[in-house]
Write a protein that holds these residues in place. Structure first.
Motif, PDB file in Angstrom:
ATOM      1  N   THR A   1     -84.238 -13.660 -88.827  1.00  9.46           N
ATOM      2  CA  THR A   1     -82.887 -13.754 -88.262  1.00  9.46           C
ATOM      3  C   THR A   1     -82.031 -14.698 -89.080  1.00  9.46           C
ATOM      4  OG1 THR A   1     -83.757 -13.362 -86.032  1.00  9.46           O
ATOM      5  CG2 THR A   1     -81.558 -14.353 -86.203  1.00  9.46           C
TER       6      THR A   1
ATOM      7  N   ALA B   1     -76.703 -12.638 -81.626  1.00  9.64           N
ATOM      8  CA  ALA B   1     -76.490 -12.128 -82.981  1.00  9.64           C
ATOM      9  C   ALA B   1     -77.789 -11.548 -83.524  1.00  9.64           C
ATOM     10  CB  ALA B   1     -75.992 -13.240 -83.905  1.00  9.64           C
ATOM     11  N   HIS B   2     -77.685 -10.378 -84.117  1.00  6.97           N
ATOM     12  CA  HIS B   2     -78.843  -9.701 -84.713  1.00  6.97           C
ATOM     13  C   HIS B   2     -79.988  -9.592 -83.704  1.00  6.97           C
ATOM     14  CE1 HIS B   2     -76.901  -9.690 -88.617  1.00  6.97           C
ATOM     15  NE2 HIS B   2     -76.662 -10.983 -88.494  1.00  6.97           N
ATOM     16  N   GLU B   3     -79.616  -9.179 -82.489  1.00  8.27           N
ATOM     17  CA  GLU B   3     -80.555  -8.878 -81.419  1.00  8.27           C
ATOM     18  C   GLU B   3     -81.343 -10.101 -80.937  1.00  8.27           C
ATOM     19  OE1 GLU B   3     -82.998  -5.699 -82.783  1.00  8.27           O
ATOM     20  OE2 GLU B   3     -81.343  -4.245 -82.854  1.00  8.27           O
TER      21      GLU B   3
ATOM     22  N   LYS C   1     -80.633 -13.010 -92.081  1.00  7.25           N
ATOM     23  CA  LYS C   1     -79.514 -12.121 -91.750  1.00  7.25           C
ATOM     24  C   LYS C   1     -78.238 -12.920 -91.489  1.00  7.25           C
ATOM     25  CE  LYS C   1     -82.499  -8.586 -89.668  1.00  7.25           C
ATOM     26  NZ  LYS C   1     -82.883  -7.915 -88.392  1.00  7.25           N
TER      27      LYS C   1
ATOM     28  N   ASP D   1     -71.392 -11.253 -85.598  1.00  2.00           N
ATOM     29  CA  ASP D   1     -71.674 -10.629 -86.892  1.00  2.00           C
ATOM     30  C   ASP D   1     -71.122 -11.403 -88.083  1.00  2.00           C
ATOM     31  OD1 ASP D   1     -72.559  -7.928 -85.629  1.00  2.00           O
ATOM     32  OD2 ASP D   1     -70.537  -8.221 -84.828  1.00  2.00           O
TER      33      ASP D   1
ATOM     34  N   ASP E   1     -74.266 -12.713 -93.454  1.00  2.00           N
ATOM     35  CA  ASP E   1     -73.091 -12.212 -92.741  1.00  2.00           C
ATOM     36  C   ASP E   1     -71.812 -12.657 -93.438  1.00  2.00           C
ATOM     37  OD1 ASP E   1     -74.360 -10.822 -90.748  1.00  2.00           O
ATOM     38  OD2 ASP E   1     -74.375 -12.481 -89.315  1.00  2.00           O
TER      39      ASP E   1
END
Length: 415
Positions: A101, A69-71, A104, A135, A108
């Motif tokens: 992270t 998730a989120h790279e 973020k 996501d 979500d």
């Protein structure tokens, strides 16, 4: 008495089934020289096939421990946030030691996945959950096998299901929530949101209905035909039984999981026969990857649960015989279910072109009922080449369906 006979038969077969599994494991052990004798591979393969056809299949674990998730690779912790006698609300909490992270992840969208109470465990939606976790902050309804619920916990009917969905939505906070229901729960979930709207309560930001019988009169399938051909009394008499005394739910009336499983298999018997024959051949050839794929699939497919009889019978009558939702005659605790009252919730319906459980048009019918939702906030997807399971699991779900679902959630994240 059918349930009792089933348990007696299972108890009689269990020693032979366990013996078959043990001998098969012994013969395939690299340290066992007898397994290399001529003909032993056929004996071993036959014993494992017998073992897998006769063994008990326990509820599988979700087994989701991390997600990208989120790279970043993010840890996932499975936790129960709410427990009720018939269902637990599970949360797949994503964790990270990186502050950026983590920030973020917290922003979500929150998604409640409502798993079907129709024979299989919620783990059937493992791929659905794993994909959403990239996501979204994900919760899921984890239904309890009714034979494990003591009789003292009372009955559980369709109205109770609707009330439970309202409770879960309120618990998570409807003002920030997106709800995705798969198959059977599309009906009670739509009812729950409708009742919330009629009562002036905050409703979820969006609602995704996937492959469900909103209006089973449209393109009826074998499942629909059975419900309409047989009188209601037939279901009461022939498919509802009391749980045997060797379970915590002794005496509770249920629709047994083994009957539902037999129905699943009866819809495509040749496909299942071919799958087991191919499994046997793969063992002989030493195609261990294909054999393991077979084991993984049927470990999930063969794990079934008992449904509370009241819920099952209510569903037969209300959904498949009276068509109460599309006809506007469904009342829950004296209050009419009015989908036209929904205004602030966006609606997405999804159907598979080859769905043999909920036919084309059955789910899309929700748009005809939810007339209070503006056209710009309604969307329908028909997935070409997808069957019932293909719209929420597998390659088509990940590559075709999910991108549209993710965009829909993002588009309607704000009121």
């Amino acid at each position: 008495m059918l349930y009792h006979f089933h348990e007696i038969n299972r108890a009689l077969l269990n020693p032979w089934v366990a013996w078959s599994g043990a001998i098969s494991n012994a013969l395939t052990s690299p340290d066992n020289w007898t397994g290399r004798m001529p003909g032993m591979e056929r004996i071993s393969a036959g014993l494992e096939l017998f073992y897998r056809l006769g063994k008990d299949y326990e509820k599988p674990a979700f087994g989701i421990t991390s997600v990208h998730a989120h790279e970043r690779e993010t840890a996932v912790i499975e936790e129960r946030t709410l427990e009720t006698p018939f269902c637990h609300l599970l949360h797949f909490k994503r964790c990270s030691d990186d502050p950026a992270t983590l920030k973020k992840l917290r922003t979500d969208p929150t998604v409640l996945v409502v798993a079907p109470l129709s024979g299989h465990h919620a783990t059937l939606l493992r791929d659905t959950v794993r994909t959403l976790l990239r996501d979204h902050d994900v919760y899921i309804t984890d239904w309890i096998d009714a034979r494990m619920v003591p009789l003292g916990e009372g009955l559980f009917g369709l109205d109770d299901y609707v009330a439970l969905m309202r409770r879960f939505i309120k618990h998570l906070g409807a003002d920030r929530l997106h709800v995705m229901s798969v198959c059977q729960p599309t009906v009670p979930v739509l009812a729950a949101v409708s009742l919330m709207a009629s009562a002036g309560e905050t409703t979820p930001r969006s609602l995704v209905l996937m492959g469900g019988p909103i209006d089973p009169r449209k393109a009826p399938t074998q499942v629909n035909d059975l419900a309409t051909r047989k009188p209601f009394s037939w279901f009461e008499t022939n498919v509802v039984f009391a749980v045997p005394p060797n379970y915590p739910g002794s005496g509770r009336r249920v629709y047994p999981g083994f009957l539902q499983h037999a129905g699943f298999v009866a819809m495509n018997p040749s496909r299942h026969f071919s799958a087991h024959w191919d499994f046997y051949q793969n063992l002989l050839r030493g195609d261990l990857d294909d054999a393991e794929a077979h084991r993984d699939f049927y470990d999930e497919y063969n794990a079934v649960l008992d449904m509370p009889a009241q819920f099952y019978l209510d569903t037969i009558r209300t959904v498949f015989q009276e068509f109460a939702l599309p006809r506007g005659t469904w009342h829950v605790n004296g209050e009419r279910v009015a989908p036209e009252a929904i205004r602030r919730t966006a609606l997405l319906t999804i159907e598979g072109e080859l769905d043999d459980i909920s036919g084309i048009g059955q789910t899309r019918a929700a748009h005809e009922l939810c007339t209070g939702i503006a056209g710009s906030r309604r969307q329908h997807l028909e997935i070409q080449g997808a069957g019932h399971y293909g719209i929420f699991s597998g390659r088509r779900w990940r590559d075709v369906v999910y991108p549209d679902v993710r965009s829909f959630f993002r588009r309607h994240a704000a009121r």
